[in-house]
Design a protein around this motif. Structure first.
Motif, PDB file in Angstrom:
ATOM      1  N   THR A 159     -32.787  74.911 -19.676  1.00  0.00           N
ATOM      2  CA  THR A 159     -33.041  76.131 -20.462  1.00  0.00           C
ATOM      3  C   THR A 159     -33.764  75.850 -21.777  1.00  0.00           C
ATOM      4  O   THR A 159     -34.099  76.799 -22.486  1.00  0.00           O
ATOM      5  CB  THR A 159     -31.728  76.865 -20.768  1.00  0.00           C
ATOM      6  OG1 THR A 159     -30.893  76.022 -21.567  1.00  0.00           O
ATOM      7  CG2 THR A 159     -31.004  77.231 -19.477  1.00  0.00           C
ATOM      8  N   ASN A 160     -34.010  74.601 -22.109  1.00  0.00           N
ATOM      9  CA  ASN A 160     -34.648  74.259 -23.376  1.00  0.00           C
ATOM     10  C   ASN A 160     -36.162  74.238 -23.212  1.00  0.00           C
ATOM     11  O   ASN A 160     -36.704  73.336 -22.582  1.00  0.00           O
ATOM     12  CB  ASN A 160     -34.151  72.893 -23.865  1.00  0.00           C
ATOM     13  CG  ASN A 160     -34.800  72.461 -25.164  1.00  0.00           C
ATOM     14  OD1 ASN A 160     -35.596  73.174 -25.748  1.00  0.00           O
ATOM     15  ND2 ASN A 160     -34.435  71.268 -25.619  1.00  0.00           N
ATOM     16  N   LEU A 203     -38.513  76.543 -12.250  1.00  0.00           N
ATOM     17  CA  LEU A 203     -38.192  75.552 -13.270  1.00  0.00           C
ATOM     18  C   LEU A 203     -39.459  75.247 -14.066  1.00  0.00           C
ATOM     19  O   LEU A 203     -40.430  74.736 -13.509  1.00  0.00           O
ATOM     20  CB  LEU A 203     -37.660  74.276 -12.604  1.00  0.00           C
ATOM     21  CG  LEU A 203     -37.413  73.088 -13.513  1.00  0.00           C
ATOM     22  CD1 LEU A 203     -36.336  73.416 -14.550  1.00  0.00           C
ATOM     23  CD2 LEU A 203     -37.021  71.868 -12.700  1.00  0.00           C
ATOM     24  N   PRO A 204     -39.483  75.561 -15.358  1.00  0.00           N
ATOM     25  CA  PRO A 204     -40.661  75.230 -16.176  1.00  0.00           C
ATOM     26  C   PRO A 204     -40.829  73.711 -16.268  1.00  0.00           C
ATOM     27  O   PRO A 204     -39.861  72.985 -16.524  1.00  0.00           O
ATOM     28  CB  PRO A 204     -40.326  75.822 -17.542  1.00  0.00           C
ATOM     29  CG  PRO A 204     -39.312  76.879 -17.264  1.00  0.00           C
ATOM     30  CD  PRO A 204     -38.504  76.340 -16.116  1.00  0.00           C
ATOM     31  N   ARG A 245     -50.321  79.352 -19.686  1.00  0.00           N
ATOM     32  CA  ARG A 245     -49.969  79.163 -21.097  1.00  0.00           C
ATOM     33  C   ARG A 245     -48.579  78.539 -21.148  1.00  0.00           C
ATOM     34  O   ARG A 245     -47.866  78.538 -20.155  1.00  0.00           O
ATOM     35  CB  ARG A 245     -49.985  80.486 -21.848  1.00  0.00           C
ATOM     36  CG  ARG A 245     -49.010  81.518 -21.327  1.00  0.00           C
ATOM     37  CD  ARG A 245     -49.177  82.863 -22.048  1.00  0.00           C
ATOM     38  NE  ARG A 245     -48.398  83.898 -21.415  1.00  0.00           N
ATOM     39  CZ  ARG A 245     -47.146  84.201 -21.731  1.00  0.00           C
ATOM     40  NH1 ARG A 245     -46.535  83.544 -22.683  1.00  0.00           N
ATOM     41  NH2 ARG A 245     -46.509  85.166 -21.108  1.00  0.00           N
ATOM     42  N   PRO A 246     -48.176  78.037 -22.308  1.00  0.00           N
ATOM     43  CA  PRO A 246     -46.817  77.480 -22.396  1.00  0.00           C
ATOM     44  C   PRO A 246     -45.756  78.539 -22.119  1.00  0.00           C
ATOM     45  O   PRO A 246     -45.946  79.724 -22.400  1.00  0.00           O
ATOM     46  CB  PRO A 246     -46.726  76.983 -23.841  1.00  0.00           C
ATOM     47  CG  PRO A 246     -48.139  76.746 -24.246  1.00  0.00           C
ATOM     48  CD  PRO A 246     -48.943  77.804 -23.522  1.00  0.00           C
ATOM     49  N   TRP A 247     -44.640  78.077 -21.598  1.00  0.00           N
ATOM     50  CA  TRP A 247     -43.498  78.932 -21.296  1.00  0.00           C
ATOM     51  C   TRP A 247     -43.044  79.658 -22.557  1.00  0.00           C
ATOM     52  O   TRP A 247     -42.787  80.859 -22.530  1.00  0.00           O
ATOM     53  CB  TRP A 247     -42.409  78.040 -20.723  1.00  0.00           C
ATOM     54  CG  TRP A 247     -41.092  78.657 -20.403  1.00  0.00           C
ATOM     55  CD1 TRP A 247     -40.879  79.911 -19.937  1.00  0.00           C
ATOM     56  CD2 TRP A 247     -39.815  78.050 -20.503  1.00  0.00           C
ATOM     57  NE1 TRP A 247     -39.536  80.113 -19.727  1.00  0.00           N
ATOM     58  CE2 TRP A 247     -38.855  78.975 -20.078  1.00  0.00           C
ATOM     59  CE3 TRP A 247     -39.380  76.794 -20.899  1.00  0.00           C
ATOM     60  CZ2 TRP A 247     -37.502  78.702 -20.045  1.00  0.00           C
ATOM     61  CZ3 TRP A 247     -38.032  76.516 -20.850  1.00  0.00           C
ATOM     62  CH2 TRP A 247     -37.110  77.469 -20.429  1.00  0.00           C
ATOM     63  N   PHE A 248     -42.938  78.936 -23.667  1.00  0.00           N
ATOM     64  CA  PHE A 248     -42.649  79.472 -25.002  1.00  0.00           C
ATOM     65  C   PHE A 248     -43.631  78.826 -25.962  1.00  0.00           C
ATOM     66  O   PHE A 248     -44.125  77.735 -25.697  1.00  0.00           O
ATOM     67  CB  PHE A 248     -41.225  79.109 -25.459  1.00  0.00           C
ATOM     68  CG  PHE A 248     -40.155  80.003 -24.916  1.00  0.00           C
ATOM     69  CD1 PHE A 248     -39.706  81.087 -25.657  1.00  0.00           C
ATOM     70  CD2 PHE A 248     -39.591  79.759 -23.681  1.00  0.00           C
ATOM     71  CE1 PHE A 248     -38.716  81.912 -25.166  1.00  0.00           C
ATOM     72  CE2 PHE A 248     -38.594  80.570 -23.175  1.00  0.00           C
ATOM     73  CZ  PHE A 248     -38.150  81.659 -23.924  1.00  0.00           C
ATOM     74  N   ALA A 301     -44.262  72.297 -24.063  1.00  0.00           N
ATOM     75  CA  ALA A 301     -45.220  71.573 -23.220  1.00  0.00           C
ATOM     76  C   ALA A 301     -45.184  72.071 -21.780  1.00  0.00           C
ATOM     77  O   ALA A 301     -46.039  71.727 -20.978  1.00  0.00           O
ATOM     78  CB  ALA A 301     -44.918  70.078 -23.263  1.00  0.00           C
ATOM     79  N   CYS A 302     -44.179  72.890 -21.437  1.00  0.00           N
ATOM     80  CA  CYS A 302     -44.022  73.400 -20.067  1.00  0.00           C
ATOM     81  C   CYS A 302     -44.980  74.576 -19.855  1.00  0.00           C
ATOM     82  O   CYS A 302     -44.789  75.641 -20.425  1.00  0.00           O
ATOM     83  CB  CYS A 302     -42.582  73.840 -19.830  1.00  0.00           C
ATOM     84  SG  CYS A 302     -41.362  72.525 -20.021  1.00  0.00           S
TER      85      CYS A 302
END
Length: 101
Positions: free
Chosen positions: A93-94, A63-64, A24-27, A31-32
């Motif tokens: 970090t974004n 690293l995402p 799933r996405p990191w947040f 898109a990561c």
């Protein structure tokens, strides 16, 4: 999840350059959706190895990255991806950073 893979049999252990899908996405809205096992570049080479009497630990970070970045790594190589990250000065970090690929 990463500890599970790394603690398993030798063929599934994680190391520098490996890409791990996280499902799933990191947040939300990011898109990561996978991690690159990478050197901790922002902290410098002295941060990578933690040594003590009788042992040491190598510190890598997760690293995402985006699917397009994963494809870039697989097709052009890790060094090409890392060079683009440095050139574009990505904000590690974004969670909503644009893909470098």
């Amino acid at each position: 999840m990463n500890a599970y893979y790394h603690a398993g049999p030798p063929h599934q252990r994680l190391d520098h350059g490996h890409v791990v899908p996280i499902g799933r996405p990191w947040f939300a809205g990011s898109a990561c959706d996978r991690y690159l096992i990478s050197l901790p570049y922002p902290f410098g080479p002295d941060f990578e190895v933690c040594a003590w009497d009788g042992g040491h630990a190598r510190i890598l970070w997760l690293l995402p990255i985006t699917p397009a970045e994963r494809d870039l790594i697989m097709n052009a190589g890790l060094e090409a991806f890392e060079s683009l990250c440095e050139e574009k000065r990505i904000d590690y970090t974004n969670p909503h950073r644009p893909s470098v690929a």
